[in-house]
Design a protein around this motif. Structure first.
Motif, PDB file in Angstrom:
ATOM      1  N   ARG A  99       0.663  16.107  10.966  1.00 60.16           N
ATOM      2  CA  ARG A  99       0.751  15.390   9.712  1.00 60.16           C
ATOM      3  C   ARG A  99      -0.612  14.817   9.336  1.00 60.16           C
ATOM      4  N   GLU A 100      -0.960  14.920   8.059  1.00 60.87           N
ATOM      5  CA  GLU A 100      -2.270  14.543   7.567  1.00 60.87           C
ATOM      6  C   GLU A 100      -2.146  13.550   6.423  1.00 60.87           C
ATOM      7  N   GLY A 101      -2.926  12.488   6.470  1.00 56.24           N
ATOM      8  CA  GLY A 101      -2.983  11.570   5.356  1.00 56.24           C
ATOM      9  C   GLY A 101      -3.761  12.188   4.212  1.00 56.24           C
ATOM     10  N   VAL A 102      -3.200  12.142   3.013  1.00 50.61           N
ATOM     11  CA  VAL A 102      -3.819  12.747   1.841  1.00 50.61           C
ATOM     12  C   VAL A 102      -4.527  11.707   0.984  1.00 50.61           C
ATOM     13  N   ALA A 103      -3.803  10.664   0.594  1.00 55.33           N
ATOM     14  CA  ALA A 103      -4.355   9.651  -0.298  1.00 55.33           C
ATOM     15  C   ALA A 103      -3.545   8.370  -0.183  1.00 55.33           C
ATOM     16  N   SER A 104      -4.164   7.247  -0.532  1.00 56.70           N
ATOM     17  CA  SER A 104      -3.479   5.959  -0.497  1.00 56.70           C
ATOM     18  C   SER A 104      -4.032   5.057  -1.580  1.00 56.70           C
ATOM     19  N   MET A 105      -3.246   4.037  -1.938  1.00 56.56           N
ATOM     20  CA  MET A 105      -3.717   3.102  -2.953  1.00 56.56           C
ATOM     21  C   MET A 105      -2.926   1.814  -2.927  1.00 56.56           C
ATOM     22  N   THR A 106      -3.557   0.767  -3.441  1.00 55.20           N
ATOM     23  CA  THR A 106      -2.909  -0.494  -3.760  1.00 55.20           C
ATOM     24  C   THR A 106      -3.168  -0.761  -5.232  1.00 55.20           C
ATOM     25  N   ARG A 107      -2.846  -1.949  -5.677  1.00 54.22           N
ATOM     26  CA  ARG A 107      -3.087  -2.310  -7.070  1.00 54.22           C
ATOM     27  C   ARG A 107      -4.576  -2.278  -7.406  1.00 54.22           C
ATOM     28  N   THR A 108      -5.425  -2.560  -6.404  1.00 59.30           N
ATOM     29  CA  THR A 108      -6.855  -2.691  -6.660  1.00 59.30           C
ATOM     30  C   THR A 108      -7.729  -1.690  -5.918  1.00 59.30           C
ATOM     31  N   SER A 139      -0.393  24.161   1.019  1.00 57.49           N
ATOM     32  CA  SER A 139       1.045  24.299   1.219  1.00 57.49           C
ATOM     33  C   SER A 139       1.532  23.407   2.348  1.00 57.49           C
ATOM     34  N   GLY A 140       2.733  22.862   2.189  1.00 59.48           N
ATOM     35  CA  GLY A 140       3.318  22.037   3.217  1.00 59.48           C
ATOM     36  C   GLY A 140       4.353  21.089   2.644  1.00 59.48           C
ATOM     37  N   MET A 141       4.892  20.265   3.510  1.00 58.35           N
ATOM     38  CA  MET A 141       5.831  19.233   3.095  1.00 58.35           C
ATOM     39  C   MET A 141       5.038  17.963   2.789  1.00 58.35           C
ATOM     40  N   TYR A 142       5.246  17.421   1.604  1.00 61.11           N
ATOM     41  CA  TYR A 142       4.546  16.218   1.167  1.00 61.11           C
ATOM     42  C   TYR A 142       5.486  15.029   1.206  1.00 61.11           C
ATOM     43  N   TYR A 143       5.025  13.943   1.823  1.00 57.52           N
ATOM     44  CA  TYR A 143       5.825  12.741   2.007  1.00 57.52           C
ATOM     45  C   TYR A 143       5.183  11.541   1.328  1.00 57.52           C
ATOM     46  N   CYS A 144       5.992  10.761   0.674  1.00 51.15           N
ATOM     47  CA  CYS A 144       5.604   9.471   0.137  1.00 51.15           C
ATOM     48  C   CYS A 144       5.930   8.395   1.172  1.00 51.15           C
ATOM     49  N   ALA A 145       5.062   7.395   1.309  1.00 54.24           N
ATOM     50  CA  ALA A 145       5.284   6.343   2.281  1.00 54.24           C
ATOM     51  C   ALA A 145       4.728   5.019   1.778  1.00 54.24           C
ATOM     52  N   ALA A 146       5.278   3.920   2.296  1.00 52.39           N
ATOM     53  CA  ALA A 146       4.869   2.578   1.893  1.00 52.39           C
ATOM     54  C   ALA A 146       4.549   1.731   3.113  1.00 52.39           C
ATOM     55  N   SER A 147       3.524   0.898   2.985  1.00 52.88           N
ATOM     56  CA  SER A 147       3.093   0.010   4.055  1.00 52.88           C
ATOM     57  C   SER A 147       2.909  -1.407   3.533  1.00 52.88           C
ATOM     58  N   PRO A 148       3.385  -2.418   4.268  1.00 46.65           N
ATOM     59  CA  PRO A 148       3.155  -3.809   3.869  1.00 46.65           C
ATOM     60  C   PRO A 148       1.828  -4.363   4.370  1.00 46.65           C
ATOM     61  N   LEU A 149       1.055  -3.570   5.080  1.00 48.31           N
ATOM     62  CA  LEU A 149      -0.163  -4.039   5.714  1.00 48.31           C
ATOM     63  C   LEU A 149      -1.334  -4.056   4.743  1.00 48.31           C
ATOM     64  N   THR A 150      -2.440  -4.637   5.191  1.00 49.26           N
ATOM     65  CA  THR A 150      -3.612  -4.776   4.330  1.00 49.26           C
ATOM     66  C   THR A 150      -4.256  -3.431   4.054  1.00 49.26           C
ATOM     67  N   CYS A 164       0.843  -1.174   0.000  1.00 49.39           N
ATOM     68  CA  CYS A 164       0.000   0.000   0.000  1.00 49.39           C
ATOM     69  C   CYS A 164       0.893   1.243   0.000  1.00 49.39           C
ATOM     70  N   MET A 165       0.603   2.175  -0.890  1.00 50.49           N
ATOM     71  CA  MET A 165       1.382   3.394  -1.006  1.00 50.49           C
ATOM     72  C   MET A 165       0.521   4.595  -0.628  1.00 50.49           C
ATOM     73  N   GLY A 166       1.143   5.597  -0.026  1.00 52.56           N
ATOM     74  CA  GLY A 166       0.379   6.756   0.400  1.00 52.56           C
ATOM     75  C   GLY A 166       1.151   8.057   0.315  1.00 52.56           C
ATOM     76  N   TRP A 167       0.394   9.129   0.303  1.00 55.86           N
ATOM     77  CA  TRP A 167       0.931  10.481   0.395  1.00 55.86           C
ATOM     78  C   TRP A 167       0.427  11.127   1.682  1.00 55.86           C
ATOM     79  N   PHE A 168       1.335  11.702   2.440  1.00 57.46           N
ATOM     80  CA  PHE A 168       1.018  12.498   3.616  1.00 57.46           C
ATOM     81  C   PHE A 168       1.497  13.918   3.383  1.00 57.46           C
ATOM     82  N   ARG A 169       0.983  14.844   4.178  1.00 55.44           N
ATOM     83  CA  ARG A 169       1.478  16.208   4.134  1.00 55.44           C
ATOM     84  C   ARG A 169       1.435  16.814   5.529  1.00 55.44           C
ATOM     85  N   GLN A 170       2.279  17.821   5.738  1.00 59.77           N
ATOM     86  CA  GLN A 170       2.308  18.525   7.006  1.00 59.77           C
ATOM     87  C   GLN A 170       2.545  20.006   6.754  1.00 59.77           C
TER      88      GLN A 170
END
Length: 126
Positions: free
Chosen positions: A45-54, A90-101, A33-39
């Motif tokens: 810090r705030e979660g913006v969006a996330s996605m997997t293959r499906t 406006s803010g700092m945007y971070y990419c992040a990865a999770s192995p969880l469901t 699972c991949m996501g974008w956060f921003r602060q």
């Protein structure tokens, strides 16, 4: 070991657009699972969006209809297309990865994301 490197940030005027990129390398898999956060300054810090293959979800209500998350799997790259930008984006945007469901990842709790990029700055001027 997963390495994430963001790019594409910068300064734009209100109403403009930016496309953020996150290049992934190392032991990352398409099931992740991949996501974008921003602060923003003075905010948590705030979660913006996330996605997997499906699955795909915009978490932040304030950006729905303006932001789109996507991936190009053959390039190992995650994107965040940002349109109609506002100063409050406006803010700092971070990419992040999770192995969880997806059920867990889509809640966008920071500790559930095990790998993080260094961030890319977005500044929107009025």
């Amino acid at each position: 070991q997963v390495r994430l490197v963001e790019s594409g940030g910068g300064s734009v005027q209100e109403g403009g657009s930016l496309r953020l990129s996150c290049a992934a390398s190392g032991d990352i898999y398409i099931r992740y699972c991949m996501g974008w956060f921003r602060q923003a300054p003075g905010k948590e810090r705030e979660g913006v969006a996330s996605m997997t293959r499906t699955e795909n979800r915009i978490t932040a209500d304030s950006v729905k209809g303006r932001f789109t998350i996507s991936q190009e799997y053959d390039k190992n790259t995650l994107y965040l297309q940002m349109n109609s930008l506002k100063p409050e984006d406006s803010g700092m945007y971070y990419c992040a990865a999770s192995p969880l469901t997806w059920d867990v990842c889509s809640l966008m709790s920071g500790p559930d994301f095990r790998s993080w990029g260094q961030g890319t700055q977005v500044t929107v001027s009025s």
